[in-house]
Write a protein that holds these residues in place. Structure first.
Motif, PDB file in Angstrom:
ATOM      1  N   HIS A 124     -27.829 -15.995  20.739  1.00  0.00           N
ATOM      2  CA  HIS A 124     -29.082 -15.706  21.434  1.00  0.00           C
ATOM      3  C   HIS A 124     -30.270 -16.395  20.765  1.00  0.00           C
ATOM      4  O   HIS A 124     -31.333 -16.543  21.388  1.00  0.00           O
ATOM      5  N   ASN A 125     -30.102 -16.809  19.503  1.00  0.00           N
ATOM      6  CA  ASN A 125     -31.180 -17.446  18.737  1.00  0.00           C
ATOM      7  C   ASN A 125     -31.141 -18.962  18.825  1.00  0.00           C
ATOM      8  O   ASN A 125     -31.976 -19.636  18.234  1.00  0.00           O
ATOM      9  N   MET A 126     -30.164 -19.490  19.562  1.00  0.00           N
ATOM     10  CA  MET A 126     -29.985 -20.946  19.627  1.00  0.00           C
ATOM     11  C   MET A 126     -30.382 -21.488  20.999  1.00  0.00           C
ATOM     12  O   MET A 126     -30.222 -20.801  22.014  1.00  0.00           O
ATOM     13  N   PRO A 127     -30.848 -22.750  21.050  1.00  0.00           N
ATOM     14  CA  PRO A 127     -31.207 -23.362  22.336  1.00  0.00           C
ATOM     15  C   PRO A 127     -30.016 -24.028  23.022  1.00  0.00           C
ATOM     16  O   PRO A 127     -30.185 -24.977  23.778  1.00  0.00           O
ATOM     17  N   ILE A 128     -28.808 -23.547  22.744  1.00  0.00           N
ATOM     18  CA  ILE A 128     -27.590 -24.121  23.309  1.00  0.00           C
ATOM     19  C   ILE A 128     -26.978 -23.113  24.269  1.00  0.00           C
ATOM     20  O   ILE A 128     -26.861 -21.931  23.934  1.00  0.00           O
ATOM     21  N   THR A 129     -26.593 -23.572  25.454  1.00  0.00           N
ATOM     22  CA  THR A 129     -26.153 -22.638  26.499  1.00  0.00           C
ATOM     23  C   THR A 129     -24.666 -22.755  26.831  1.00  0.00           C
ATOM     24  O   THR A 129     -24.235 -22.258  27.861  1.00  0.00           O
ATOM     25  N   PHE A 130     -23.880 -23.396  25.950  1.00  0.00           N
ATOM     26  CA  PHE A 130     -22.446 -23.535  26.220  1.00  0.00           C
ATOM     27  C   PHE A 130     -21.793 -22.200  26.558  1.00  0.00           C
ATOM     28  O   PHE A 130     -20.934 -22.101  27.418  1.00  0.00           O
ATOM     29  N   TYR A 131     -22.207 -21.166  25.839  1.00  0.00           N
ATOM     30  CA  TYR A 131     -21.503 -19.890  25.921  1.00  0.00           C
ATOM     31  C   TYR A 131     -22.400 -18.749  26.378  1.00  0.00           C
ATOM     32  O   TYR A 131     -22.147 -17.595  26.053  1.00  0.00           O
ATOM     33  N   SER A 132     -23.416 -19.059  27.156  1.00  0.00           N
ATOM     34  CA  SER A 132     -24.319 -17.996  27.593  1.00  0.00           C
ATOM     35  C   SER A 132     -23.593 -16.951  28.434  1.00  0.00           C
ATOM     36  O   SER A 132     -23.943 -15.763  28.401  1.00  0.00           O
ATOM     37  N   HIS A 133     -22.556 -17.369  29.147  1.00  0.00           N
ATOM     38  CA  HIS A 133     -21.804 -16.406  29.959  1.00  0.00           C
ATOM     39  C   HIS A 133     -20.862 -15.558  29.104  1.00  0.00           C
ATOM     40  O   HIS A 133     -20.389 -14.517  29.555  1.00  0.00           O
ATOM     41  N   TRP A 134     -20.574 -15.997  27.875  1.00  0.00           N
ATOM     42  CA  TRP A 134     -19.759 -15.198  26.952  1.00  0.00           C
ATOM     43  C   TRP A 134     -20.598 -14.136  26.257  1.00  0.00           C
ATOM     44  O   TRP A 134     -20.078 -13.102  25.844  1.00  0.00           O
ATOM     45  N   PHE A 135     -21.867 -14.419  26.077  1.00  0.00           N
ATOM     46  CA  PHE A 135     -22.727 -13.548  25.273  1.00  0.00           C
ATOM     47  C   PHE A 135     -23.975 -13.136  26.058  1.00  0.00           C
ATOM     48  O   PHE A 135     -25.093 -13.464  25.664  1.00  0.00           O
ATOM     49  N   PRO A 136     -23.817 -12.409  27.158  1.00  0.00           N
ATOM     50  CA  PRO A 136     -25.002 -11.966  27.901  1.00  0.00           C
ATOM     51  C   PRO A 136     -25.854 -11.028  27.053  1.00  0.00           C
ATOM     52  O   PRO A 136     -25.332 -10.165  26.349  1.00  0.00           O
ATOM     53  N   GLU A 137     -27.164 -11.221  27.097  1.00  0.00           N
ATOM     54  CA  GLU A 137     -28.043 -10.373  26.276  1.00  0.00           C
ATOM     55  C   GLU A 137     -28.027  -8.926  26.781  1.00  0.00           C
ATOM     56  O   GLU A 137     -28.117  -7.992  25.999  1.00  0.00           O
ATOM     57  N   ASP A 138     -27.915  -8.767  28.078  1.00  0.00           N
ATOM     58  CA  ASP A 138     -27.742  -7.438  28.661  1.00  0.00           C
ATOM     59  C   ASP A 138     -26.269  -7.313  29.035  1.00  0.00           C
ATOM     60  O   ASP A 138     -25.815  -7.959  29.985  1.00  0.00           O
ATOM     61  N   ASP A 139     -25.528  -6.511  28.296  1.00  0.00           N
ATOM     62  CA  ASP A 139     -24.064  -6.529  28.411  1.00  0.00           C
ATOM     63  C   ASP A 139     -23.489  -5.113  28.521  1.00  0.00           C
ATOM     64  O   ASP A 139     -22.711  -4.676  27.675  1.00  0.00           O
ATOM     65  N   PRO A 140     -23.846  -4.390  29.582  1.00  0.00           N
ATOM     66  CA  PRO A 140     -23.348  -3.015  29.701  1.00  0.00           C
ATOM     67  C   PRO A 140     -21.840  -2.932  29.922  1.00  0.00           C
ATOM     68  O   PRO A 140     -21.228  -1.891  29.661  1.00  0.00           O
ATOM     69  N   ASP A 141     -21.223  -4.028  30.394  1.00  0.00           N
ATOM     70  CA  ASP A 141     -19.786  -4.023  30.670  1.00  0.00           C
ATOM     71  C   ASP A 141     -18.940  -4.495  29.491  1.00  0.00           C
ATOM     72  O   ASP A 141     -17.711  -4.587  29.610  1.00  0.00           O
ATOM     73  N   GLY A 142     -19.571  -4.808  28.370  1.00  0.00           N
ATOM     74  CA  GLY A 142     -18.820  -5.224  27.193  1.00  0.00           C
ATOM     75  C   GLY A 142     -18.112  -6.555  27.335  1.00  0.00           C
ATOM     76  O   GLY A 142     -17.032  -6.763  26.771  1.00  0.00           O
ATOM     77  N   ILE A 143     -18.748  -7.489  28.058  1.00  0.00           N
ATOM     78  CA  ILE A 143     -18.128  -8.805  28.286  1.00  0.00           C
ATOM     79  C   ILE A 143     -17.916  -9.543  26.969  1.00  0.00           C
ATOM     80  O   ILE A 143     -16.860 -10.130  26.740  1.00  0.00           O
ATOM     81  N   ALA A 144     -18.921  -9.533  26.098  1.00  0.00           N
ATOM     82  CA  ALA A 144     -18.834 -10.306  24.853  1.00  0.00           C
ATOM     83  C   ALA A 144     -17.663  -9.838  24.000  1.00  0.00           C
ATOM     84  O   ALA A 144     -16.917 -10.661  23.450  1.00  0.00           O
ATOM     85  N   PHE A 145     -17.485  -8.518  23.892  1.00  0.00           N
ATOM     86  CA  PHE A 145     -16.391  -8.034  23.054  1.00  0.00           C
ATOM     87  C   PHE A 145     -15.045  -8.283  23.717  1.00  0.00           C
ATOM     88  O   PHE A 145     -14.062  -8.617  23.031  1.00  0.00           O
ATOM     89  N   ARG A 146     -14.973  -8.162  25.018  1.00  0.00           N
ATOM     90  CA  ARG A 146     -13.713  -8.435  25.711  1.00  0.00           C
ATOM     91  C   ARG A 146     -13.283  -9.885  25.496  1.00  0.00           C
ATOM     92  O   ARG A 146     -12.104 -10.165  25.246  1.00  0.00           O
ATOM     93  N   ARG A 147     -14.225 -10.798  25.548  1.00  0.00           N
ATOM     94  CA  ARG A 147     -13.885 -12.204  25.327  1.00  0.00           C
ATOM     95  C   ARG A 147     -13.596 -12.480  23.860  1.00  0.00           C
ATOM     96  O   ARG A 147     -12.844 -13.400  23.539  1.00  0.00           O
ATOM     97  N   PHE A 148     -14.197 -11.714  22.973  1.00  0.00           N
ATOM     98  CA  PHE A 148     -13.868 -11.820  21.551  1.00  0.00           C
ATOM     99  C   PHE A 148     -12.387 -11.525  21.330  1.00  0.00           C
ATOM    100  O   PHE A 148     -11.717 -12.199  20.540  1.00  0.00           O
ATOM    101  N   LEU A 149     -11.859 -10.539  22.032  1.00  0.00           N
ATOM    102  CA  LEU A 149     -10.450 -10.181  21.878  1.00  0.00           C
ATOM    103  C   LEU A 149      -9.523 -11.083  22.677  1.00  0.00           C
ATOM    104  O   LEU A 149      -8.387 -11.331  22.259  1.00  0.00           O
ATOM    105  N   ASP A 150      -9.970 -11.591  23.816  1.00  0.00           N
ATOM    106  CA  ASP A 150      -9.094 -12.339  24.712  1.00  0.00           C
ATOM    107  C   ASP A 150      -9.080 -13.841  24.449  1.00  0.00           C
ATOM    108  O   ASP A 150      -8.144 -14.537  24.862  1.00  0.00           O
ATOM    109  N   GLY A 151     -10.111 -14.369  23.795  1.00  0.00           N
ATOM    110  CA  GLY A 151     -10.231 -15.811  23.628  1.00  0.00           C
ATOM    111  C   GLY A 151      -9.146 -16.408  22.753  1.00  0.00           C
ATOM    112  O   GLY A 151      -8.594 -15.749  21.873  1.00  0.00           O
ATOM    113  N   GLY A 152      -8.840 -17.673  22.993  1.00  0.00           N
ATOM    114  CA  GLY A 152      -7.811 -18.374  22.235  1.00  0.00           C
ATOM    115  C   GLY A 152      -8.358 -19.077  21.011  1.00  0.00           C
ATOM    116  O   GLY A 152      -9.574 -19.259  20.870  1.00  0.00           O
ATOM    117  N   PRO A 153      -7.481 -19.515  20.110  1.00  0.00           N
ATOM    118  CA  PRO A 153      -7.925 -20.119  18.845  1.00  0.00           C
ATOM    119  C   PRO A 153      -8.324 -21.583  18.950  1.00  0.00           C
ATOM    120  O   PRO A 153      -8.860 -22.146  17.988  1.00  0.00           O
TER     121      PRO A 153
END
Length: 295
Positions: A124-153
């Motif tokens: 959220h502190n960076m001017p790069i938007t590659f992953y803005s959909h992974w890290f929504p600032e308003d995240d009531p559905d827990g998208i960021a954490f779900r992708r943290f667990l589901d993402g590949g290496p």
């Protein structure tokens, strides 16, 4: 290691290391993001110089080789032109790096949940938007954490630092930890005993300073001092790259995830960790040498 794993993400490309001729006295800091990279680089910069007031300029003097945003030829030529002892950083796991028998590889880890929450704020502190959909600032559905667990290496996922990428980093470092030039450090140990970490790093790098100088260097590298002087210590600090240089050093605390995740989220994290690591490996990755939360 003869066959290197390929790591290509939208932000990083480990093939860039093919343009760097490793020197015997090089020091390479290898970490997942937000695990103490800048802290360790600062320790090394202070030890190299012996000057608590040194301008670290990490992005230039200790470059992140993997990052696609800097011209590769310029980075390679700058490194080749350095006549002093060099240090570089990488967010590529050890199985994707050129392994020299003499250069020092310093691997730093942090509790994955603390690293994840720190990375959320970092994005959220960076001017790069590659992953803005992974890290929504308003995240009531827990998208960021779900992708943290589901993402590949590897691939697109890896630069968002999912748990699988942290585990790949850790296992690749463990596989080489018996080598005298590969050493694992932990963020929690840096917070517990910064003076002891300085002593260990100085021994690895065969650098010595008198006790008064060492005490000054340790004080310069405290988290509070780096945060208070963020324009000096943050990568590209003072150049407007981050929305806030100070926010780069948001918190040096451990266990900040407690109370921020649901019981279900923690249970899913626990299951993935238990399936991936032995109890001893997990204890170290989460809490460092103490193997337990800081009191």
């Amino acid at each position: 290691m003869t066959q290197r794993q390929l790591y290509l993400g939208p932000l990083t490309d480990n093939r860039r290391w093919d343009r760097v001729a490793i020197r015997a006295d090089d020091v390479i800091v290898v970490t997942p993001p937000k695990c103490g990279t800048t802290w360790m680089q600062t320790i090394i910069a202070l030890l190299f110089s012996g000057d608590p007031e040194v301008e670290t300029e990490l992005s230039i003097r200790m470059p992140w080789v993997d990052i696609r945003l800097r011209d590769l030829e310029e980075v390679a030529e700058r490194l080749e032109g350095m006549t002093h002892r060099r240090s570089m950083k990488s967010h590529t796991p050890m199985d994707g790096l050129p392994l020299d028998d003499q250069a020092q590889y310093i691997c730093v880890f942090r509790h994955p949940l603390d690293a994840h929450l720190s990375n959320r704020r970092h994005m959220h502190n960076m001017p790069i938007t590659f992953y803005s959909h992974w890290f929504p600032e308003d995240d009531p559905d827990g998208i960021a954490f779900r992708r943290f667990l589901d993402g590949g290496p590897e691939g697109f996922d890896m630069d968002a630092m999912p748990l699988a990428h942290i585990l790949r980093h850790y296992k690749a470092a463990i596989a080489l930890a018996d080598r005298p030039n590969v050493t694992l450090f932990h963020f929690a140990d840096m917070a517990r005993d910064l003076e002891g970490v300085f002593a260990k790093v100085s021994d690895l790098l065969d650098i010595s300073h008198n006790s008064e100088t060492m005490a000054q260097l340790v004080r310069a590298a405290t988290f509070d001092n780096m945060k208070a002087n963020a324009e000096r210590f943050a990568p590209s600090g003072g150049k407007g790259f981050f929305k806030s240089d100070s926010a780069f050093f948001h918190s040096g605390s451990n266990g900040q995830w407690a109370g921020m995740l649901s019981d279900d989220e923690i249970a899913r994290y626990d299951a993935m960790m238990a399936a991936s690591l032995t109890p001893e490996e997990r204890a170290w990755l989460e809490y460092g040498s103490a193997g337990v939360p800081m009191g």
